[in-house]
Design an enzyme around this catalytic site. Structure first.
Site, PDB file in Angstrom:
ATOM      1  N   ASP A 129      33.396  56.879  34.742  1.00 42.28           N
ATOM      2  CA  ASP A 129      34.535  56.392  35.942  1.00 42.28           C
ATOM      3  C   ASP A 129      35.248  58.167  36.733  1.00 42.28           C
ATOM      4  O   ASP A 129      35.248  58.746  35.867  1.00 42.28           O
ATOM      5  CB  ASP A 129      36.087  55.881  35.704  1.00 42.28           C
ATOM      6  CG  ASP A 129      36.901  55.166  36.561  1.00 42.28           C
ATOM      7  OD1 ASP A 129      36.310  54.769  37.267  1.00 42.28           O
ATOM      8  OD2 ASP A 129      37.683  55.954  36.942  1.00 42.28           O
ATOM      9  N   ASP A 185      32.390  51.703  29.821  1.00 46.94           N
ATOM     10  CA  ASP A 185      32.831  51.814  31.163  1.00 46.94           C
ATOM     11  C   ASP A 185      33.930  53.772  30.364  1.00 46.94           C
ATOM     12  O   ASP A 185      34.705  52.908  29.675  1.00 46.94           O
ATOM     13  CB  ASP A 185      33.581  50.814  32.479  1.00 46.94           C
ATOM     14  CG  ASP A 185      33.943  51.254  33.043  1.00 46.94           C
ATOM     15  OD1 ASP A 185      34.609  52.680  33.430  1.00 46.94           O
ATOM     16  OD2 ASP A 185      33.875  50.685  34.033  1.00 46.94           O
ATOM     17  N   ASP A 198      37.089  36.800  28.956  1.00 44.46           N
ATOM     18  CA  ASP A 198      37.279  37.726  27.926  1.00 44.46           C
ATOM     19  C   ASP A 198      36.183  37.933  26.995  1.00 44.46           C
ATOM     20  O   ASP A 198      35.044  36.975  27.250  1.00 44.46           O
ATOM     21  CB  ASP A 198      38.329  36.960  26.606  1.00 44.46           C
ATOM     22  CG  ASP A 198      38.084  35.621  26.878  1.00 44.46           C
ATOM     23  OD1 ASP A 198      36.604  35.073  26.484  1.00 44.46           O
ATOM     24  OD2 ASP A 198      39.068  34.251  26.414  1.00 44.46           O
ATOM     25  N   GLU A 227      30.028  57.613  38.533  1.00 45.91           N
ATOM     26  CA  GLU A 227      31.188  57.676  40.089  1.00 45.91           C
ATOM     27  C   GLU A 227      31.117  58.765  40.096  1.00 45.91           C
ATOM     28  O   GLU A 227      31.918  59.154  39.771  1.00 45.91           O
ATOM     29  CB  GLU A 227      32.459  56.779  39.220  1.00 45.91           C
ATOM     30  CG  GLU A 227      32.516  55.955  40.785  1.00 45.91           C
ATOM     31  CD  GLU A 227      34.086  55.795  40.847  1.00 45.91           C
ATOM     32  OE1 GLU A 227      34.468  54.576  40.927  1.00 45.91           O
ATOM     33  OE2 GLU A 227      34.499  56.111  39.578  1.00 45.91           O
ATOM     34  N   ASP A 259      43.661  30.811  28.775  1.00 46.21           N
ATOM     35  CA  ASP A 259      44.539  31.992  29.003  1.00 46.21           C
ATOM     36  C   ASP A 259      44.826  32.074  30.444  1.00 46.21           C
ATOM     37  O   ASP A 259      45.397  33.325  31.226  1.00 46.21           O
ATOM     38  CB  ASP A 259      45.082  33.084  28.172  1.00 46.21           C
ATOM     39  CG  ASP A 259      44.201  33.829  28.453  1.00 46.21           C
ATOM     40  OD1 ASP A 259      42.708  34.082  29.156  1.00 46.21           O
ATOM     41  OD2 ASP A 259      44.475  35.037  28.006  1.00 46.21           O
ATOM     42  N   ASP A 271      36.595  32.161  31.380  1.00 45.85           N
ATOM     43  CA  ASP A 271      38.162  32.803  30.387  1.00 45.85           C
ATOM     44  C   ASP A 271      37.850  31.858  28.932  1.00 45.85           C
ATOM     45  O   ASP A 271      37.621  30.123  29.332  1.00 45.85           O
ATOM     46  CB  ASP A 271      39.282  32.191  31.059  1.00 45.85           C
ATOM     47  CG  ASP A 271      40.365  31.561  29.824  1.00 45.85           C
ATOM     48  OD1 ASP A 271      40.118  32.342  28.875  1.00 45.85           O
ATOM     49  OD2 ASP A 271      41.067  31.217  30.762  1.00 45.85           O
ATOM     50  N   ASN A 276      39.378  31.050  25.868  1.00 43.30           N
ATOM     51  CA  ASN A 276      40.374  30.059  25.210  1.00 43.30           C
ATOM     52  C   ASN A 276      41.846  29.847  26.917  1.00 43.30           C
ATOM     53  O   ASN A 276      43.046  29.313  25.835  1.00 43.30           O
ATOM     54  CB  ASN A 276      41.007  31.439  24.514  1.00 43.30           C
ATOM     55  CG  ASN A 276      41.440  32.703  25.546  1.00 43.30           C
ATOM     56  OD1 ASN A 276      41.731  32.934  26.391  1.00 43.30           O
ATOM     57  ND2 ASN A 276      42.321  33.771  24.603  1.00 43.30           N
ATOM     58  N   HIS A 295      32.998  46.625  41.403  1.00 41.14           N
ATOM     59  CA  HIS A 295      34.666  45.982  41.598  1.00 41.14           C
ATOM     60  C   HIS A 295      35.234  46.135  42.117  1.00 41.14           C
ATOM     61  O   HIS A 295      37.036  45.819  42.566  1.00 41.14           O
ATOM     62  CB  HIS A 295      34.621  46.075  39.723  1.00 41.14           C
ATOM     63  CG  HIS A 295      34.882  47.188  39.383  1.00 41.14           C
ATOM     64  ND1 HIS A 295      33.607  47.940  39.643  1.00 41.14           N
ATOM     65  CD2 HIS A 295      36.319  48.032  39.277  1.00 41.14           C
ATOM     66  CE1 HIS A 295      33.909  49.884  39.555  1.00 41.14           C
ATOM     67  NE2 HIS A 295      35.526  49.583  39.229  1.00 41.14           N
ATOM     68  N   ASP A 296      34.918  46.855  42.750  1.00 42.80           N
ATOM     69  CA  ASP A 296      35.556  48.722  44.332  1.00 42.80           C
ATOM     70  C   ASP A 296      36.000  47.802  45.614  1.00 42.80           C
ATOM     71  O   ASP A 296      36.152  48.491  46.465  1.00 42.80           O
ATOM     72  CB  ASP A 296      35.836  49.911  43.301  1.00 42.80           C
ATOM     73  CG  ASP A 296      37.003  50.085  42.281  1.00 42.80           C
ATOM     74  OD1 ASP A 296      37.392  49.812  41.918  1.00 42.80           O
ATOM     75  OD2 ASP A 296      36.844  51.429  41.818  1.00 42.80           O
TER      76      ASP A 296
END
Length: 556
Positions: free
Chosen positions: A199, A98, A29, A256, A25, A21, A23, A328-329
């Protein structure tokens, strides 16, 4: 041998929300990724695969896209993306995007139009159907729990969503849908991106009439997949996509594809079929569960060996494999297939050895290269993933206790992969100066990039060396695989052969010492040790005693 750059590449997967990150928040990003490109250059990877960065209301963390031509507000701007592409290319790193085209967000302009009336020109971009017997049009269920249909009062019909309610499925049988998608793909490729990870791409063709799944009802679990997984026109559509878009660029494509066997996979990736370069199958991801990912059972090394060898043999000289043990899954691989306590470093290196010395393109998921582990979530309030939360609600209705559900979620939730990247031992693991969008794994003081870069024996430098070896020895990319010790529950061993070059890979997948007897012809040739995850004597003995989670690679 069918030589291609994407076979020789090592891919690094970035989940932008959790990477870095810039910035404050609390959300990773694109400028944050730019700041860390030198780190990836140091590791030696060739390609970055970015999880979705398009405009999205984030019902499923970016897999619900409201505009394919804009960047998600939290991630930055299109200028940021252009800079990322330029800076990555400057360092010799390619970018793969993706591609999410089985569904859009319900906030996409196509869907908003389709919802207005039954005769709207966009109505046929999606699957709108009248109800049946006072309920949904058929009995299909969603991957994220509950029915795969949502009723819409405005026009009195249901729309199909195989995933979240906010992810309506696109109707690929409509040629206008396909042309819009191809136009968008060309737009990104003309910008200079280097390919697509697609995907759930094998779900895009549904059986005509969308029939009830009577068989699935009897079996339980996900109902309906036999009518859309590897559907009737999927190959026709992918060949059309290849003809109109993919074949015009020198790019990498990976699909995928849940519900594929090696035989089905060949139809997607065989060289002369002009569809995809490679795919992600899930057979090894299903070997430690039965029926559903939440129904956990112990896994066996012999199962992993059989699955990997079966897939290698099926695609040998015909297509290409992707190599991964987490993403990520999926939960963190060292927690799932290794030992994330006393042998965390050793078993992280062992798993890396397997992924980087087998035939196929290896994928590294962010944090894997420093041995990041599953996180201990203390309560359901700490989870963010829609699949996790929906399943939890469903199980609570069935009377399950928080205690038993947390035990399963702490092994299986997708959120384990999504805790922030651990950069250093400062607050929030150096990921953000703000409040992170999801919990940081408390072990970040011990496990972080800064520490890894200061320790020459770290998991990071082991990965770096594996990547260097792959570039130096074509046998690692193109060599045949010959299995040894096929029925052993502790030892995973094989040789690789290519144009006179030969490797021996030996790994002990257990917490006990294990003996390996080197085949006579190997033992007599005085092999050279290329890499190992323990300090070992270079001289190979006929009998090797391997320590817990020990891995060695010899050049013969």
């Amino acid at each position: 041998m069918h030589k291609k750059w994407w076979k020789e590449a090592v891919v690094y997967q970035i989940y932008p929300r959790s990477f870095y990150d810039s910035n404050g928040d609390g959300i990773g990003d694109l400028p944050g990724i730019i700041q860390k490109l030198d780190y990836l250059k140091e590791l030696g990877v060739d390609v970055i695969w970015l999880n979705p960065i398009y405009k999205s209301p984030n019902a499923d963390n970016g897999y619900d896209i409201s505009s394919y031509y804009d960047i998600m507000d939290e991630f930055g701007t299109m200028e940021d993306f252009d800079k990322l592409l330029q800076e990555a290319h400057k360092r010799g790193i390619k970018i793969v995007m993706d591609l999410v085209v089985n569904h859009t967000s319900d906030e996409h302009k196509w869907f908003l139009e389709s919802r207005k009336s039954k005769d709207n020109p966009y109505r046929d971009f999606y699957f709108w159907r009248p109800g049946k017997n006072g309920g949904p049009p058929n009995n299909w269920t969603s991957f994220f729990s509950g029915p795969a249909w949502e009723y819409d009062e405005l026009t009195g019909e249901y729309y199909l969503h195989l995933f979240a309610v906010k992810q309506p499925d696109l109707n690929w049988d409509n040629p206008k849908v396909r042309q819009e998608i191809y136009k968008m793909m060309k737009w990104w490729l003309d910008k200079g991106i280097d390919g697509f990870r697609m995907d759930v791409i094998n779900l895009i063709s549904k059986v005509e009439g969308l029939p009830d799944d009577k068989e699935g009802e009897k079996q339980g679990g996900l109902i309906g997949f036999r009518y859309y997984a590897n559907g009737p026109r999927v190959h026709e559509y992918l060949q059309e996509m290849n003809r109109e878009v993919l074949s015009k660029y020198d790019i990498m494509t990976v699909g995928e594809t849940p519900f594929v066997t090696p035989e089905i996979a060949k139809l997607y990736v065989e060289y002369d079929r002009n569809e995809l370069n490679m795919l992600f199958h899930f057979e090894h991801m299903d070997m430690d569960c039965s029926g559903s990912k939440w129904n956990i059972k112990p896994w066996k090394l012999t199962d992993l060996k059989k699955i990997m060898y079966k897939w290698y043999l099926a695609l040998k000289d015909k297509g290409w494999n992707s190599l991964y043990l987490n993403n990520h899954d999926q939960p963190r691989m060292v927690s799932r297939f290794g030992n994330d306590k006393e042998y965390r470093v050793e078993s992280a290196k062992l798993l890396a050895t397997l992924l980087h010395t087998w035939q196929g393109t290896p994928y590294i998921y962010q944090g894997e290269e420093i041995g990041m582990t599953n996180c201990k979530f203390e309560s359901i309030d700490e989870f963010r993933d829609i699949e996790t939360l929906n399943w939890y609600k469903e199980m609570k209705k069935l009377g399950k206790s928080d205690e038993e559900l947390l035990e399963i979620l702490n092994k299986r939730s997708r959120d384990h992969a999504r805790t922030p990247m651990q950069w250093d031992d400062s607050e929030n693991a150096g990921f953000t100066k703000g409040t992170p969008w999801i919990k940081v794994n408390p072990n970040y003081k011990e496990i972080n990039v800064k520490k890894a870069l200061e320790d020459k024996n770290s998991v990071f430098y082991y990965y770096k060396k594996l990547i260097e070896l792959r570039k130096k020895h074509p046998v690692i990319v193109y060599g045949d695989v010959q299995m040894l010790y096929e029925d052993d529950e502790k030892i995973f061993a094989y040789t690789r052969n290519y144009e006179g070059e030969r490797l021996l890979v030996v790994m002990n997948f257990s917490e006990e010492e294990s003996e390996f007897l080197a085949p006579k012809e190997i033992f007599t040739q005085k092999p050279e040790l290329l890499i190992s995850n323990y300090e070992v004597d270079d001289n190979i003995q006929e009998k090797i005693v391997l320590k817990p989670y020990e891995a060695r690679v010899y050049k013969i």
